[in-house]
Design a protein around this motif. Structure first.
Motif, PDB file in Angstrom:
ATOM      1  N   GLU A   1      -5.942   7.564   9.934  1.00  0.00           N
ATOM      2  CA  GLU A   1      -5.652   8.889   9.397  1.00  0.00           C
ATOM      3  C   GLU A   1      -4.911   9.730  10.416  1.00  0.00           C
ATOM      4  OE1 GLU A   1      -9.504  10.437   8.465  1.00  0.00           O
ATOM      5  OE2 GLU A   1      -9.510   9.508   6.490  1.00  0.00           O
ATOM      6  N   VAL A   2      -3.977  10.517   9.933  1.00  0.00           N
ATOM      7  CA  VAL A   2      -3.283  11.478  10.776  1.00  0.00           C
ATOM      8  C   VAL A   2      -4.277  12.580  11.118  1.00  0.00           C
ATOM      9  CG1 VAL A   2      -1.403  13.156  10.884  1.00  0.00           C
ATOM     10  CG2 VAL A   2      -1.064  10.980   9.699  1.00  0.00           C
ATOM     11  N   ASP A   3      -4.391  12.898  12.394  1.00  0.00           N
ATOM     12  CA  ASP A   3      -5.306  13.940  12.854  1.00  0.00           C
ATOM     13  C   ASP A   3      -4.485  15.025  13.526  1.00  0.00           C
ATOM     14  OD1 ASP A   3      -7.550  15.375  13.550  1.00  0.00           O
ATOM     15  OD2 ASP A   3      -8.114  14.054  15.207  1.00  0.00           O
TER      16      ASP A   3
ATOM     17  N   ASP B   1      -5.109  14.241   7.746  1.00  0.00           N
ATOM     18  CA  ASP B   1      -5.932  13.272   7.017  1.00  0.00           C
ATOM     19  C   ASP B   1      -5.134  12.335   6.110  1.00  0.00           C
ATOM     20  OD1 ASP B   1      -8.266  14.231   8.213  1.00  0.00           O
ATOM     21  OD2 ASP B   1      -8.617  15.693   6.624  1.00  0.00           O
ATOM     22  N   ALA B   2      -3.815  12.330   6.212  1.00  0.00           N
ATOM     23  CA  ALA B   2      -3.015  11.383   5.430  1.00  0.00           C
ATOM     24  C   ALA B   2      -3.255   9.980   5.973  1.00  0.00           C
ATOM     25  CB  ALA B   2      -1.534  11.728   5.515  1.00  0.00           C
ATOM     26  N   TRP B   3      -3.381   8.989   5.079  1.00  0.00           N
ATOM     27  CA  TRP B   3      -3.589   7.599   5.482  1.00  0.00           C
ATOM     28  C   TRP B   3      -2.240   7.000   5.838  1.00  0.00           C
ATOM     29  CZ3 TRP B   3      -7.907   5.185   6.665  1.00  0.00           C
ATOM     30  CH2 TRP B   3      -7.885   3.791   6.814  1.00  0.00           C
ATOM     31  N   VAL B   4      -2.184   6.263   6.947  1.00  0.00           N
ATOM     32  CA  VAL B   4      -0.916   5.742   7.420  1.00  0.00           C
ATOM     33  C   VAL B   4      -1.109   4.352   8.015  1.00  0.00           C
ATOM     34  CG1 VAL B   4      -1.120   6.768   9.718  1.00  0.00           C
ATOM     35  CG2 VAL B   4       1.124   6.390   8.769  1.00  0.00           C
ATOM     36  N   THR B   5      -0.079   3.534   7.896  1.00  0.00           N
ATOM     37  CA  THR B   5      -0.038   2.216   8.521  1.00  0.00           C
ATOM     38  C   THR B   5       1.185   2.170   9.435  1.00  0.00           C
ATOM     39  OG1 THR B   5      -1.060   1.182   6.583  1.00  0.00           O
ATOM     40  CG2 THR B   5       0.107  -0.270   8.109  1.00  0.00           C
ATOM     41  N   LEU B   6       0.952   1.855  10.709  1.00  0.00           N
ATOM     42  CA  LEU B   6       2.032   1.803  11.694  1.00  0.00           C
ATOM     43  C   LEU B   6       2.089   0.417  12.317  1.00  0.00           C
ATOM     44  CD1 LEU B   6       1.327   5.129  13.608  1.00  0.00           C
ATOM     45  CD2 LEU B   6       3.097   4.751  11.901  1.00  0.00           C
ATOM     46  N   ARG B   7       3.287  -0.021  12.642  1.00  0.00           N
ATOM     47  CA  ARG B   7       3.482  -1.303  13.317  1.00  0.00           C
ATOM     48  C   ARG B   7       4.287  -1.065  14.586  1.00  0.00           C
ATOM     49  NH1 ARG B   7       4.951  -6.960  10.505  1.00  0.00           N
ATOM     50  NH2 ARG B   7       3.050  -6.368   9.439  1.00  0.00           N
TER      51      ARG B   7
ATOM     52  N   ASP C   1       0.799  -1.216   0.000  1.00  0.00           N
ATOM     53  CA  ASP C   1       0.000   0.000   0.000  1.00  0.00           C
ATOM     54  C   ASP C   1       0.835   1.270   0.000  1.00  0.00           C
ATOM     55  OD1 ASP C   1       0.930   0.063   2.574  1.00  0.00           O
ATOM     56  OD2 ASP C   1      -1.023  -0.186   3.507  1.00  0.00           O
ATOM     57  N   GLY C   2       2.127   1.152   0.178  1.00  0.00           N
ATOM     58  CA  GLY C   2       2.987   2.322   0.072  1.00  0.00           C
ATOM     59  C   GLY C   2       2.853   3.298   1.227  1.00  0.00           C
ATOM     60  N   SER C   3       2.052   2.964   2.223  1.00  0.00           N
ATOM     61  CA  SER C   3       1.833   3.923   3.295  1.00  0.00           C
ATOM     62  C   SER C   3       2.451   3.471   4.614  1.00  0.00           C
ATOM     63  CB  SER C   3       0.338   4.154   3.485  1.00  0.00           C
ATOM     64  OG  SER C   3      -0.285   2.957   3.895  1.00  0.00           O
ATOM     65  N   LYS C   4       3.303   2.465   4.600  1.00  0.00           N
ATOM     66  CA  LYS C   4       3.968   2.041   5.827  1.00  0.00           C
ATOM     67  C   LYS C   4       4.804   3.219   6.331  1.00  0.00           C
ATOM     68  CE  LYS C   4       3.320  -2.605   5.734  1.00  0.00           C
ATOM     69  NZ  LYS C   4       1.978  -2.919   6.070  1.00  0.00           N
TER      70      LYS C   4
ATOM     71  N   SER D   1       7.841   9.644  11.214  1.00  0.00           N
ATOM     72  CA  SER D   1       7.420  10.171   9.910  1.00  0.00           C
ATOM     73  C   SER D   1       5.932  10.529   9.902  1.00  0.00           C
ATOM     74  CB  SER D   1       7.735   9.176   8.797  1.00  0.00           C
ATOM     75  OG  SER D   1       6.963   7.992   8.937  1.00  0.00           O
ATOM     76  N   ALA D   2       5.113   9.811  10.658  1.00  0.00           N
ATOM     77  CA  ALA D   2       3.676  10.108  10.701  1.00  0.00           C
ATOM     78  C   ALA D   2       3.414  11.494  11.276  1.00  0.00           C
ATOM     79  CB  ALA D   2       2.944   9.050  11.511  1.00  0.00           C
ATOM     80  N   LYS D   3       4.237  11.904  12.225  1.00  0.00           N
ATOM     81  CA  LYS D   3       4.050  13.221  12.846  1.00  0.00           C
ATOM     82  C   LYS D   3       4.266  14.363  11.865  1.00  0.00           C
ATOM     83  CE  LYS D   3       5.160  11.855  17.573  1.00  0.00           C
ATOM     84  NZ  LYS D   3       6.085  12.010  18.709  1.00  0.00           N
ATOM     85  N   SER D   4       5.006  14.117  10.791  1.00  0.00           N
ATOM     86  CA  SER D   4       5.276  15.183   9.822  1.00  0.00           C
ATOM     87  C   SER D   4       4.358  15.114   8.598  1.00  0.00           C
ATOM     88  CB  SER D   4       6.739  15.122   9.377  1.00  0.00           C
ATOM     89  OG  SER D   4       6.978  13.922   8.671  1.00  0.00           O
ATOM     90  N   LEU D   5       3.480  14.123   8.545  1.00  0.00           N
ATOM     91  CA  LEU D   5       2.556  14.021   7.414  1.00  0.00           C
ATOM     92  C   LEU D   5       1.445  15.053   7.526  1.00  0.00           C
ATOM     93  CD1 LEU D   5       2.218  10.142   7.100  1.00  0.00           C
ATOM     94  CD2 LEU D   5       3.511  11.679   5.612  1.00  0.00           C
TER      95      LEU D   5
END
Length: 129
Positions: free
Chosen positions: A109-111, A57-63, A42-45, A50-54
């Motif tokens: 989603e990033v909020d 509403d950007a879609w993100v996958t975190l592990r 999905d290209g969103s890993k 990195s999620a904090k700088s998106l």
């Protein structure tokens, strides 16, 4: 009369692809037949850092791991790069039970607010290690 026939002919030609046998979805090399949707990376890993700088509403996958419950639906999520608050509505758990030792994958989603960033979780699943 000729205008009506011409309009009907154009409509028939334009709508023909809508009645094709393929019901949607992506089928390419090394994929199986499916009833719809995309299967593949999905290209969103992302990482917490990195999620904090998106953008909002950007879609993100975190592990990583959920290490603490902060409030009713807010939890502290941690990976190798840091921590972030995640908002997990009760209906999103779908019977999944996890503890701080369990690795999970969350999608959402990033909020972003004025002074905070959190992830609004849409799906959570336990990952086998």
């Amino acid at each position: 009369m000729k205008k009506t026939a011409a309009i009907l002919a154009v409509l028939a030609i334009c709508s023909a692809p809508a009645f094709a046998a393929n019901q949607g979805g992506f089928t390419g090399p090394a994929t199986t037949q499916q009833s719809g949707g995309f299967t593949g990376p999905d290209g969103s890993k992302a990482t917490v850092e990195s999620a904090k700088s998106l953008r909002d509403d950007a879609w993100v996958t975190l592990r990583g791991n959920i290490v603490e419950r902060v409030s009713d639906d807010t939890y502290l999520f941690k990976d190798a790069t840091g921590t972030i608050n995640v908002d997990i509505n009760r209906k999103r758990w779908n019977g999944v039970t996890v503890g701080p030792q369990d690795t999970v994958e969350i999608q959402g989603e990033v909020d972003k607010d004025w002074n905070s960033v959190e992830i609004d979780v849409k799906e959570i699943r336990k990952v086998a290690q």
